[in-house]
Design a protein around this motif. Structure first.
Motif, PDB file in Angstrom:
ATOM      1  N   ALA A   1       3.846  -5.286  12.631  1.00 51.15           N
ATOM      2  CA  ALA A   1       2.599  -5.542  13.355  1.00 51.15           C
ATOM      3  C   ALA A   1       1.622  -4.431  13.003  1.00 51.15           C
ATOM      4  O   ALA A   1       2.018  -3.365  12.523  1.00 51.15           O
ATOM      5  N   VAL A   2       0.352  -4.675  13.273  1.00 47.88           N
ATOM      6  CA  VAL A   2      -0.645  -3.627  13.131  1.00 47.88           C
ATOM      7  C   VAL A   2      -1.020  -3.171  14.536  1.00 47.88           C
ATOM      8  O   VAL A   2      -1.276  -3.994  15.424  1.00 47.88           O
ATOM      9  N   SER A   3      -1.021  -1.873  14.738  1.00 47.99           N
ATOM     10  CA  SER A   3      -1.269  -1.306  16.061  1.00 47.99           C
ATOM     11  C   SER A   3      -2.756  -1.287  16.406  1.00 47.99           C
ATOM     12  O   SER A   3      -3.609  -1.544  15.548  1.00 47.99           O
ATOM     13  N   GLU A   4      -3.027  -0.945  17.659  1.00 48.90           N
ATOM     14  CA  GLU A   4      -4.406  -0.797  18.127  1.00 48.90           C
ATOM     15  C   GLU A   4      -5.167   0.238  17.305  1.00 48.90           C
ATOM     16  O   GLU A   4      -6.375   0.156  17.158  1.00 48.90           O
ATOM     17  N   SER A   5      -4.461   1.232  16.784  1.00 49.48           N
ATOM     18  CA  SER A   5      -5.102   2.296  15.997  1.00 49.48           C
ATOM     19  C   SER A   5      -5.060   2.011  14.491  1.00 49.48           C
ATOM     20  O   SER A   5      -5.231   2.919  13.683  1.00 49.48           O
ATOM     21  N   ASN A   6      -4.836   0.752  14.123  1.00 43.39           N
ATOM     22  CA  ASN A   6      -4.858   0.294  12.729  1.00 43.39           C
ATOM     23  C   ASN A   6      -3.798   0.979  11.858  1.00 43.39           C
ATOM     24  O   ASN A   6      -4.063   1.411  10.739  1.00 43.39           O
ATOM     25  N   GLU A   7      -2.587   1.065  12.400  1.00 44.59           N
ATOM     26  CA  GLU A   7      -1.438   1.566  11.656  1.00 44.59           C
ATOM     27  C   GLU A   7      -0.432   0.428  11.530  1.00 44.59           C
ATOM     28  O   GLU A   7      -0.259  -0.359  12.462  1.00 44.59           O
ATOM     29  N   LEU A   8       0.224   0.345  10.382  1.00 47.31           N
ATOM     30  CA  LEU A   8       1.284  -0.634  10.208  1.00 47.31           C
ATOM     31  C   LEU A   8       2.527  -0.112  10.919  1.00 47.31           C
ATOM     32  O   LEU A   8       2.958   1.012  10.682  1.00 47.31           O
ATOM     33  N   VAL A   9       3.093  -0.922  11.787  1.00 52.35           N
ATOM     34  CA  VAL A   9       4.333  -0.589  12.486  1.00 52.35           C
ATOM     35  C   VAL A   9       5.400  -1.539  11.962  1.00 52.35           C
ATOM     36  O   VAL A   9       5.219  -2.754  11.986  1.00 52.35           O
ATOM     37  N   VAL A  10       6.511  -0.971  11.467  1.00 53.43           N
ATOM     38  CA  VAL A  10       7.558  -1.790  10.863  1.00 53.43           C
ATOM     39  C   VAL A  10       8.931  -1.378  11.383  1.00 53.43           C
ATOM     40  O   VAL A  10       9.204  -0.206  11.610  1.00 53.43           O
ATOM     41  N   SER A  11       9.776  -2.376  11.559  1.00 54.30           N
ATOM     42  CA  SER A  11      11.172  -2.152  11.887  1.00 54.30           C
ATOM     43  C   SER A  11      11.924  -2.073  10.563  1.00 54.30           C
ATOM     44  O   SER A  11      11.858  -3.000   9.747  1.00 54.30           O
ATOM     45  N   LEU A  12      12.634  -0.967  10.346  1.00 58.09           N
ATOM     46  CA  LEU A  12      13.301  -0.699   9.072  1.00 58.09           C
ATOM     47  C   LEU A  12      14.766  -0.353   9.313  1.00 58.09           C
ATOM     48  O   LEU A  12      15.077   0.427  10.214  1.00 58.09           O
ATOM     49  N   TRP A  13      15.646  -0.886   8.500  1.00 57.74           N
ATOM     50  CA  TRP A  13      17.085  -0.656   8.654  1.00 57.74           C
ATOM     51  C   TRP A  13      17.464   0.762   8.245  1.00 57.74           C
ATOM     52  O   TRP A  13      17.120   1.213   7.156  1.00 57.74           O
ATOM     53  N   ASN A  14      18.209   1.438   9.093  1.00 59.95           N
ATOM     54  CA  ASN A  14      18.572   2.842   8.848  1.00 59.95           C
ATOM     55  C   ASN A  14      19.336   3.032   7.540  1.00 59.95           C
ATOM     56  O   ASN A  14      19.232   4.069   6.906  1.00 59.95           O
ATOM     57  N   GLN A  15      20.066   2.030   7.097  1.00 61.57           N
ATOM     58  CA  GLN A  15      20.906   2.183   5.906  1.00 61.57           C
ATOM     59  C   GLN A  15      20.123   2.237   4.596  1.00 61.57           C
ATOM     60  O   GLN A  15      20.691   2.567   3.560  1.00 61.57           O
ATOM     61  N   PHE A  16      18.816   1.947   4.648  1.00 56.87           N
ATOM     62  CA  PHE A  16      18.016   1.965   3.422  1.00 56.87           C
ATOM     63  C   PHE A  16      17.115   3.200   3.316  1.00 56.87           C
ATOM     64  O   PHE A  16      16.215   3.234   2.485  1.00 56.87           O
ATOM     65  N   PHE A  17      17.386   4.207   4.132  1.00 56.01           N
ATOM     66  CA  PHE A  17      16.644   5.464   4.050  1.00 56.01           C
ATOM     67  C   PHE A  17      17.373   6.445   3.147  1.00 56.01           C
ATOM     68  O   PHE A  17      18.603   6.484   3.130  1.00 56.01           O
ATOM     69  N   GLU A  18      16.587   7.222   2.396  1.00 51.73           N
ATOM     70  CA  GLU A  18      17.119   8.311   1.556  1.00 51.73           C
ATOM     71  C   GLU A  18      16.352   9.575   1.870  1.00 51.73           C
ATOM     72  O   GLU A  18      15.135   9.539   2.046  1.00 51.73           O
ATOM     73  N   LYS A  19      17.057  10.680   1.877  1.00 55.24           N
ATOM     74  CA  LYS A  19      16.396  11.981   2.009  1.00 55.24           C
ATOM     75  C   LYS A  19      16.170  12.500   0.599  1.00 55.24           C
ATOM     76  O   LYS A  19      17.109  12.897  -0.080  1.00 55.24           O
ATOM     77  N   ARG A  20      14.928  12.455   0.144  1.00 57.63           N
ATOM     78  CA  ARG A  20      14.611  12.871  -1.227  1.00 57.63           C
ATOM     79  C   ARG A  20      14.113  14.297  -1.312  1.00 57.63           C
ATOM     80  O   ARG A  20      14.128  14.902  -2.366  1.00 57.63           O
ATOM     81  N   SER A  21      13.618  14.803  -0.200  1.00 56.38           N
ATOM     82  CA  SER A  21      13.170  16.196  -0.172  1.00 56.38           C
ATOM     83  C   SER A  21      13.411  16.738   1.227  1.00 56.38           C
ATOM     84  O   SER A  21      13.732  15.985   2.156  1.00 56.38           O
ATOM     85  N   LYS A  22      13.241  18.014   1.371  1.00 53.52           N
ATOM     86  CA  LYS A  22      13.472  18.682   2.647  1.00 53.52           C
ATOM     87  C   LYS A  22      12.569  18.132   3.749  1.00 53.52           C
ATOM     88  O   LYS A  22      12.977  18.039   4.907  1.00 53.52           O
ATOM     89  N   ASP A  23      11.372  17.729   3.386  1.00 52.48           N
ATOM     90  CA  ASP A  23      10.378  17.362   4.385  1.00 52.48           C
ATOM     91  C   ASP A  23      10.106  15.865   4.519  1.00 52.48           C
ATOM     92  O   ASP A  23       9.230  15.472   5.285  1.00 52.48           O
ATOM     93  N   THR A  24      10.816  15.041   3.769  1.00 56.24           N
ATOM     94  CA  THR A  24      10.514  13.602   3.814  1.00 56.24           C
ATOM     95  C   THR A  24      11.779  12.754   3.889  1.00 56.24           C
ATOM     96  O   THR A  24      12.860  13.176   3.487  1.00 56.24           O
ATOM     97  N   MET A  25      11.584  11.537   4.401  1.00 49.49           N
ATOM     98  CA  MET A  25      12.589  10.479   4.354  1.00 49.49           C
ATOM     99  C   MET A  25      11.908   9.290   3.685  1.00 49.49           C
ATOM    100  O   MET A  25      10.763   8.965   4.021  1.00 49.49           O
ATOM    101  N   THR A  26      12.588   8.652   2.752  1.00 48.85           N
ATOM    102  CA  THR A  26      11.998   7.535   2.022  1.00 48.85           C
ATOM    103  C   THR A  26      12.804   6.272   2.278  1.00 48.85           C
ATOM    104  O   THR A  26      14.037   6.277   2.174  1.00 48.85           O
ATOM    105  N   TYR A  27      12.100   5.220   2.621  1.00 54.00           N
ATOM    106  CA  TYR A  27      12.708   3.913   2.831  1.00 54.00           C
ATOM    107  C   TYR A  27      12.508   3.100   1.562  1.00 54.00           C
ATOM    108  O   TYR A  27      11.392   2.984   1.057  1.00 54.00           O
TER     109      TYR A  27
END
Length: 130
Positions: A23-49
Motif C-alpha cells: 500500500a502507499v501510506s498517507e506520507s507517500n511511502e510504499l509499505v510492503v510485507s516482505l518475507w524474512n527469509q529473503f533478507f540478506e545482510k550485505r553491509s554493517k548498516d543495511t539489510m537487502t531484500y
C-alpha cells in the motif's frame, strides 16, 4: 500482530485485507510485507531484500507489482513489514500463504529504497531511519 495492524503503524490501508501485501501510506511511502527469509545482510548498516514477483501468483501480486513500479519510477521511500511463516518452504515455492500461521512485524525504524527492478527481480535496501 495482524497484517492490517502492521500497515496501520505506517499510516497505510490495504485495498483488500485478504490479499493486499502493499500500500502507499498517507506520507507517500510504499509499505510492503516482505518475507524474512529473503533478507540478506550485505553491509554493517543495511539489510537487502531480494526476490522476484514471478515467484508467487497470489491475488495481491498484480497490485504489488504496480506499486513496485510506481515506487521505483517515482523514487518513493519504502517501509517494511517483516512477514514470517511457520512453513518457509511453502513461501519459497510460491505457495498460498494465507493459512500458514504467519506473523507480521512493522520495522518502524527502517527506511528503504528500491535499488533494482527489472519488472520481475527486485532488491530493496533498508537502513536505520535516523
Amino acid at each position: 500482530m495482524l497484517i492490517s495492524e502492521a500497515f496501520a503503524k505506517f499510516g497505510a490501508i490495504q485495498k483488500n485485507v485478504q490479499w493486499s501485501v502493499s500500500a502507499v501510506s498517507e506520507s507517500n511511502e510504499l509499505v510492503v510485507s516482505l518475507w524474512n527469509q529473503f533478507f540478506e545482510k550485505r553491509s554493517k548498516d543495511t539489510m537487502t531484500y531480494i526476490d522476484k514477483v514471478s515467484r508467487w501468483s497470489g491475488a495481491g501480486n498484480n497490485e504489488f507489482t504496480a506499486y513496485l513500479e510506481k515506487a521505483f519510477r517515482d523514487g518513493l521511500p519504502v517501509r517494511a513489514i517483516i512477514a514470517k511463516s511457520k512453513q518457509p518452504e511453502v513461501i519459497a515455492a510460491g505457495g498460498a500463504a494465507s493459512n500458514l500461521g504467519n506473523t507480521f512485524h512493522p520495522k518502524t525504524d527502517w527506511i528503504g529504497e528500491i535499488t533494482e527492478w527489472d519488472g520481475d527481480k527486485f532488491e530493496i535496501e533498508f537502513r536505520l531511519d535516523k
